[in-house]
Design an enzyme around this catalytic site. Structure first.
Site, PDB file in Angstrom:
ATOM      1  N   HIS A 188      37.357  33.608  40.446  1.00 52.45           N
ATOM      2  CA  HIS A 188      38.265  34.627  40.986  1.00 52.45           C
ATOM      3  C   HIS A 188      37.695  36.028  40.867  1.00 52.45           C
ATOM      4  O   HIS A 188      38.342  36.935  40.322  1.00 52.45           O
ATOM      5  CB  HIS A 188      39.634  34.539  40.301  1.00 52.45           C
ATOM      6  CG  HIS A 188      40.779  34.795  41.219  1.00 52.45           C
ATOM      7  ND1 HIS A 188      41.605  35.882  41.115  1.00 52.45           N
ATOM      8  CD2 HIS A 188      41.203  34.110  42.302  1.00 52.45           C
ATOM      9  CE1 HIS A 188      42.507  35.836  42.073  1.00 52.45           C
ATOM     10  NE2 HIS A 188      42.283  34.767  42.812  1.00 52.45           N
ATOM     11  N   HIS A 223      46.826  37.242  31.389  1.00 49.64           N
ATOM     12  CA  HIS A 223      45.772  36.573  32.173  1.00 49.64           C
ATOM     13  C   HIS A 223      46.017  35.064  32.059  1.00 49.64           C
ATOM     14  O   HIS A 223      47.093  34.589  32.434  1.00 49.64           O
ATOM     15  CB  HIS A 223      44.423  37.040  31.625  1.00 49.64           C
ATOM     16  CG  HIS A 223      43.212  36.716  32.452  1.00 49.64           C
ATOM     17  ND1 HIS A 223      43.254  36.205  33.719  1.00 49.64           N
ATOM     18  CD2 HIS A 223      41.873  36.818  32.155  1.00 49.64           C
ATOM     19  CE1 HIS A 223      42.020  36.035  34.183  1.00 49.64           C
ATOM     20  NE2 HIS A 223      41.155  36.384  33.248  1.00 49.64           N
ATOM     21  N   MET A 258      56.442  35.945  32.991  1.00 48.66           N
ATOM     22  CA  MET A 258      55.069  35.443  33.055  1.00 48.66           C
ATOM     23  C   MET A 258      54.901  34.412  34.167  1.00 48.66           C
ATOM     24  O   MET A 258      55.786  33.586  34.393  1.00 48.66           O
ATOM     25  CB  MET A 258      54.674  34.841  31.707  1.00 48.66           C
ATOM     26  CG  MET A 258      54.693  35.864  30.597  1.00 48.66           C
ATOM     27  SD  MET A 258      53.688  37.306  31.036  1.00 48.66           S
ATOM     28  CE  MET A 258      54.020  38.377  29.657  1.00 48.66           C
ATOM     29  N   GLY A 259      53.753  34.498  34.845  1.00 48.63           N
ATOM     30  CA  GLY A 259      53.504  33.589  35.967  1.00 48.63           C
ATOM     31  C   GLY A 259      53.856  34.218  37.306  1.00 48.63           C
ATOM     32  O   GLY A 259      53.739  33.559  38.345  1.00 48.63           O
ATOM     33  N   HIS A 262      50.546  39.875  40.576  1.00 50.61           N
ATOM     34  CA  HIS A 262      49.083  39.783  40.551  1.00 50.61           C
ATOM     35  C   HIS A 262      48.462  41.160  40.724  1.00 50.61           C
ATOM     36  O   HIS A 262      49.013  42.004  41.429  1.00 50.61           O
ATOM     37  CB  HIS A 262      48.568  38.841  41.651  1.00 50.61           C
ATOM     38  CG  HIS A 262      47.192  38.361  41.373  1.00 50.61           C
ATOM     39  ND1 HIS A 262      46.073  39.051  41.760  1.00 50.61           N
ATOM     40  CD2 HIS A 262      46.765  37.275  40.688  1.00 50.61           C
ATOM     41  CE1 HIS A 262      45.001  38.404  41.330  1.00 50.61           C
ATOM     42  NE2 HIS A 262      45.389  37.324  40.681  1.00 50.61           N
ATOM     43  N   ASP A 313      49.430  30.558  37.933  1.00 52.85           N
ATOM     44  CA  ASP A 313      49.864  29.965  36.664  1.00 52.85           C
ATOM     45  C   ASP A 313      51.242  29.319  36.695  1.00 52.85           C
ATOM     46  O   ASP A 313      51.505  28.398  35.928  1.00 52.85           O
ATOM     47  CB  ASP A 313      49.856  31.034  35.560  1.00 52.85           C
ATOM     48  CG  ASP A 313      48.447  31.324  35.070  1.00 52.85           C
ATOM     49  OD1 ASP A 313      47.619  30.395  35.095  1.00 52.85           O
ATOM     50  OD2 ASP A 313      48.179  32.472  34.668  1.00 52.85           O
ATOM     51  N   ARG A 357      27.937  50.226  31.852  1.00 59.63           N
ATOM     52  CA  ARG A 357      28.284  51.271  30.883  1.00 59.63           C
ATOM     53  C   ARG A 357      28.966  52.403  31.641  1.00 59.63           C
ATOM     54  O   ARG A 357      28.300  53.375  32.061  1.00 59.63           O
ATOM     55  CB  ARG A 357      27.002  51.742  30.185  1.00 59.63           C
ATOM     56  CG  ARG A 357      27.162  52.439  28.842  1.00 59.63           C
ATOM     57  CD  ARG A 357      27.999  53.656  28.946  1.00 59.63           C
ATOM     58  NE  ARG A 357      28.072  54.427  27.736  1.00 59.63           N
ATOM     59  CZ  ARG A 357      28.956  55.406  27.590  1.00 59.63           C
ATOM     60  NH1 ARG A 357      29.826  55.695  28.548  1.00 59.63           N
ATOM     61  NH2 ARG A 357      28.967  56.112  26.478  1.00 59.63           N
TER      62      ARG A 357
HETATM   63  C1  LIG Z   1      45.425  33.474  36.636  1.00 56.43           C
HETATM   64  C2  LIG Z   1      45.914  34.835  36.289  1.00 56.43           C
HETATM   65  O1  LIG Z   1      45.428  35.453  35.390  1.00 56.43           O
HETATM   66  S1  LIG Z   1      47.148  35.432  37.257  1.00 56.43           S
HETATM   67  C3  LIG Z   1      47.983  36.621  36.252  1.00 56.43           C
HETATM   68  C4  LIG Z   1      48.742  35.967  35.158  1.00 56.43           C
HETATM   69  N1  LIG Z   1      49.565  36.932  34.436  1.00 56.43           N
HETATM   70  C5  LIG Z   1      50.917  36.905  34.481  1.00 56.43           C
HETATM   71  O2  LIG Z   1      51.537  36.072  35.120  1.00 56.43           O
HETATM   72  C6  LIG Z   1      51.618  37.926  33.649  1.00 56.43           C
HETATM   73  C7  LIG Z   1      52.788  38.580  34.378  1.00 56.43           C
HETATM   74  N2  LIG Z   1      52.291  39.484  35.407  1.00 56.43           N
HETATM   75  C8  LIG Z   1      51.834  40.724  35.085  1.00 56.43           C
HETATM   76  O3  LIG Z   1      51.894  41.168  33.946  1.00 56.43           O
HETATM   77  C9  LIG Z   1      51.244  41.577  36.184  1.00 56.43           C
HETATM   78  O4  LIG Z   1      51.781  41.199  37.424  1.00 56.43           O
HETATM   79  C10 LIG Z   1      49.696  41.462  36.223  1.00 56.43           C
HETATM   80  C11 LIG Z   1      49.095  41.713  34.851  1.00 56.43           C
HETATM   81  C12 LIG Z   1      49.272  40.080  36.694  1.00 56.43           C
HETATM   82  C13 LIG Z   1      49.180  42.487  37.213  1.00 56.43           C
HETATM   83  O5  LIG Z   1      49.467  43.743  36.686  1.00 56.43           O
HETATM   84  P1  LIG Z   1      49.466  45.065  37.590  1.00 56.43           P
HETATM   85  O6  LIG Z   1      48.307  45.040  38.513  1.00 56.43           O
HETATM   86  O7  LIG Z   1      49.588  46.214  36.658  1.00 56.43           O
HETATM   87  O8  LIG Z   1      50.813  44.842  38.407  1.00 56.43           O
HETATM   88  P2  LIG Z   1      51.472  45.775  39.516  1.00 56.43           P
HETATM   89  O9  LIG Z   1      50.727  47.067  39.656  1.00 56.43           O
HETATM   90  O10 LIG Z   1      51.643  44.941  40.728  1.00 56.43           O
HETATM   91  O11 LIG Z   1      52.896  46.073  38.918  1.00 56.43           O
HETATM   92  C14 LIG Z   1      53.844  46.731  39.704  1.00 56.43           C
HETATM   93  C15 LIG Z   1      55.164  46.779  39.010  1.00 56.43           C
HETATM   94  O12 LIG Z   1      55.716  45.456  38.976  1.00 56.43           O
HETATM   95  C16 LIG Z   1      56.028  45.105  37.648  1.00 56.43           C
HETATM   96  N3  LIG Z   1      55.659  43.722  37.445  1.00 56.43           N
HETATM   97  C17 LIG Z   1      54.472  43.155  37.775  1.00 56.43           C
HETATM   98  N4  LIG Z   1      54.480  41.872  37.403  1.00 56.43           N
HETATM   99  C18 LIG Z   1      55.693  41.634  36.835  1.00 56.43           C
HETATM  100  C19 LIG Z   1      56.278  40.502  36.235  1.00 56.43           C
HETATM  101  N5  LIG Z   1      55.607  39.350  36.154  1.00 56.43           N
HETATM  102  N6  LIG Z   1      57.542  40.587  35.764  1.00 56.43           N
HETATM  103  C20 LIG Z   1      58.214  41.737  35.827  1.00 56.43           C
HETATM  104  N7  LIG Z   1      57.703  42.879  36.381  1.00 56.43           N
HETATM  105  C21 LIG Z   1      56.442  42.810  36.866  1.00 56.43           C
HETATM  106  C22 LIG Z   1      55.132  45.976  36.794  1.00 56.43           C
HETATM  107  O13 LIG Z   1      55.653  46.143  35.492  1.00 56.43           O
HETATM  108  C23 LIG Z   1      55.114  47.264  37.572  1.00 56.43           C
HETATM  109  O14 LIG Z   1      56.277  47.973  37.318  1.00 56.43           O
HETATM  110  P3  LIG Z   1      56.219  49.560  37.019  1.00 56.43           P
HETATM  111  O15 LIG Z   1      55.585  50.138  38.245  1.00 56.43           O
HETATM  112  O16 LIG Z   1      57.632  49.911  36.789  1.00 56.43           O
HETATM  113  O17 LIG Z   1      55.342  49.668  35.804  1.00 56.43           O
HETATM  114  O1  LIG Z   2      42.109  37.910  39.386  1.00 53.33           O
HETATM  115  C1  LIG Z   2      42.843  38.173  38.417  1.00 53.33           C
HETATM  116  O2  LIG Z   2      43.087  39.329  38.021  1.00 53.33           O
HETATM  117  C2  LIG Z   2      43.508  37.091  37.665  1.00 53.33           C
HETATM  118  C3  LIG Z   2      43.444  35.769  38.331  1.00 53.33           C
HETATM  119  O3  LIG Z   2      44.226  35.439  39.194  1.00 53.33           O
HETATM  120  C4  LIG Z   2      42.380  34.857  37.936  1.00 53.33           C
HETATM  121  O4  LIG Z   2      41.505  35.222  37.147  1.00 53.33           O
HETATM  122  O5  LIG Z   2      42.381  33.705  38.418  1.00 53.33           O
END
Ligand SMILES: CC(=O)SCCNC(=O)CCNC(=O)[C@H](O)C(C)(C)COP(=O)(O)OP(=O)(O)OC[C@H]1O[C@@H](n2cnc3c(N)ncnc32)[C@H](O)[C@@H]1OP(=O)(O)O
Ligand SMILES: O=C([O-])CC(=O)C(=O)O
Length: 376
Positions: A188, A223, A258-259, A262, A313, A357
């Site tokens: 990814h 993540h 969670m889940g 993105h 996820d 860096r």
């Molecule tokens: C395979 C992977 O790794 S996929 C990612 C797995 N992680 C998760 O499922 C954790 C839950 N999700 C998140 O924390 C976030 O969506 C992330 C970390 C994946 C991305 O983070 P960011 O790029 O900062 O998200 P983004 O800029 O779209 O957020 C916009 C707004 O939506 C909110 N938001 C985003 N995701 C969520 C969520 N899952 N639940 C509630 N609110 C959310 C943010 O808090 C933010 O609000 P704000 O502007 O008031 O602070």
């Molecule tokens: O790309 C990302 O930020 C997280 C993700 O979905 C992955 O690593 O599969």
């Protein structure tokens, strides 16, 4: 197509931090491609080993190449005795991602990558050995000191994971779902764990150090750890109605779900539709669709209330649960898969390296001199 957001702001969002020929996110096809192939096409038509070969070597294997690769991997499953001894010393209370991190690091001591010529072999060894490694620890620590035989007759990494976990040959359906899951998680672009691996590689460090660092980054709930957190969420819900109520409460309290969401995709994660279908199939097979129904309601509520969509996820949680996989082993499966992407990025970084860096914007004190200790 699952398009990418307009990106800017903290977290290096929207900044190009290097080049890759490995994947595109939010650019073409369903929204995720590995070396030009759509992830859906790969998940529908390939075994995980074909995709690992593609990511690591640049092209899809012929039948003869695939057979040879699978035979090679099958021959690399045996855990070194010293690694088994370390695994047996790790308590049942440890998080399996910490076990993966320690196991990978220990392997790096026992079978050190002495030169970059060994990078493919070092990667293949980890691909072959990681499923048996985590399940050796899991069975020993959770099953009255049971020592499994990690050298099974499993035909693939997908089958090897389920076989070493349950100590029996898995069903066709479960093996098929594992292949799809491993393919979906394989690569990814510059996600947090892969970037960790590349930063480490840029110092000309060894493969095991790069992977150990990446495992640490994947562990967090923002993540890879989100699949476990999603499971904890849905297993606390009685049925779809209860899911609706609980989620509404969480959203009111501004809790993170969670889940969902993105960093790059704007409206959907192309991996979700694929794993969701498998989850539905597994629910049907199990005769109890409650967990799937709860997950579907969560998806509907989150979109209706927040325009937030399931990432890779969310439906992995119910799919893995239907296959009898303990929740704390969810993220280690992600490791067994993403290892391909991490290693390929390490190889790519090494092939055209400059130490990574960046600079920081300073927000601290103005320049000052050290006062005498009596004056502070
Ligand atoms: C395979 C992977 O790794 S996929 C990612 C797995 N992680 C998760 O499922 C954790 C839950 N999700 C998140 O924390 C976030 O969506 C992330 C970390 C994946 C991305 O983070 P960011 O790029 O900062 O998200 P983004 O800029 O779209 O957020 C916009 C707004 O939506 C909110 N938001 C985003 N995701 C969520 C969520 N899952 N639940 C509630 N609110 C959310 C943010 O808090 C933010 O609000 P704000 O502007 O008031 O602070
Ligand atoms: O790309 C990302 O930020 C997280 C993700 O979905 C992955 O690593 O599969």
């Amino acid at each position: 197509m699952a398009a990418a957001k307009e990106l800017s702001g903290a977290g290096l969002r929207g900044q190009v931090a290097g080049k890759t020929a490995l994947s595109t996110v939010g650019k073409s096809g369903s929204g995720l491609t590995y070396r030009g192939y759509d992830v859906k096409d790969l998940a529908d038509n390939c075994q995980f080993e074909e995709v690992a070969y593609l990511i690591l070597k640049g092209n899809l294997p012929t039948q003869a190449e695939l057979d040879a690769y699978k035979t090679k991997l099958k021959g690399l499953r045996k855990l070194p005795q010293a690694l088994k001894e370390v695994l047996e010393r790790i308590p049942a209370s440890a998080h399996p991602m910490d076990v993966m991190r320690t196991g990978c690091s220990m392997l790096g001591n026992l079978e050190t990558e002495e030169s970059f010529d060994q990078q493919q072999d070092a990667t293949d060894r980890m691909l072959a050995l990681f499923p048996g490694m985590i399940n050796y620890w899991y069975n020993f620590s959770h099953n009255n000191g049971k020592r499994i035989n990690e050298e099974t007759d499993a035909d693939s990494i997908a089958e090897q994971f389920l076989w070493t976990l349950h100590d029996e040959k898995p069903s066709e359906l479960h093996t098929q779902v594992m292949h799809a899951s491993l393919i979906l998680y394989a690569e990814h672009e510059f996600n947090a764990s892969t970037f960790t691996a590349r930063v480490c590689a840029s110092t000309l460090s060894d493969m095991h150090s790069c992977v150990t660092g990446a495992i640490g980054s994947l562990r967090g709930p923002l993540h890879g750890g989100a699949n476990e957190a999603a499971m904890e969420l849905i297993e606390g819900m009685k049925d779809a109605e209860d899911a609706e109520q609980k989620l509404m409460g969480m959203l009111e309290r501004k809790e993170k779900i969670m889940g969902f969401g993105h960093a790059i995709y704007r409206e959907s994660d192309p991996r979700n539709a694929i794993i969701k279908l498998w989850s539905e199939k597994l629910a049907g097979e199990s005769g109890n669709t409650n967990l799937y129904d709860i997950s579907v309601r969560c998806e509907a509520v989150m979109w209706r209330e927040k325009k937030l969509f399931c990432n890779a996820d969310f439906f992995h949680a119910s799919a893995y649960n239907y296959m009898g996989i303990p929740t704390k082993l969810f993220t280690p499966i992600f490791v067994c898969s993403r290892l391909t992407g991490w290693a390929a990025h390490v190889m790519e970084q090494r092939a055209d390296n400059r130490i990574i860096r960046p600079s920081a914007e300073y927000t601290g004190e103005e320049f000052r001199t050290v006062p005498a200790i009596s004056d502070r």
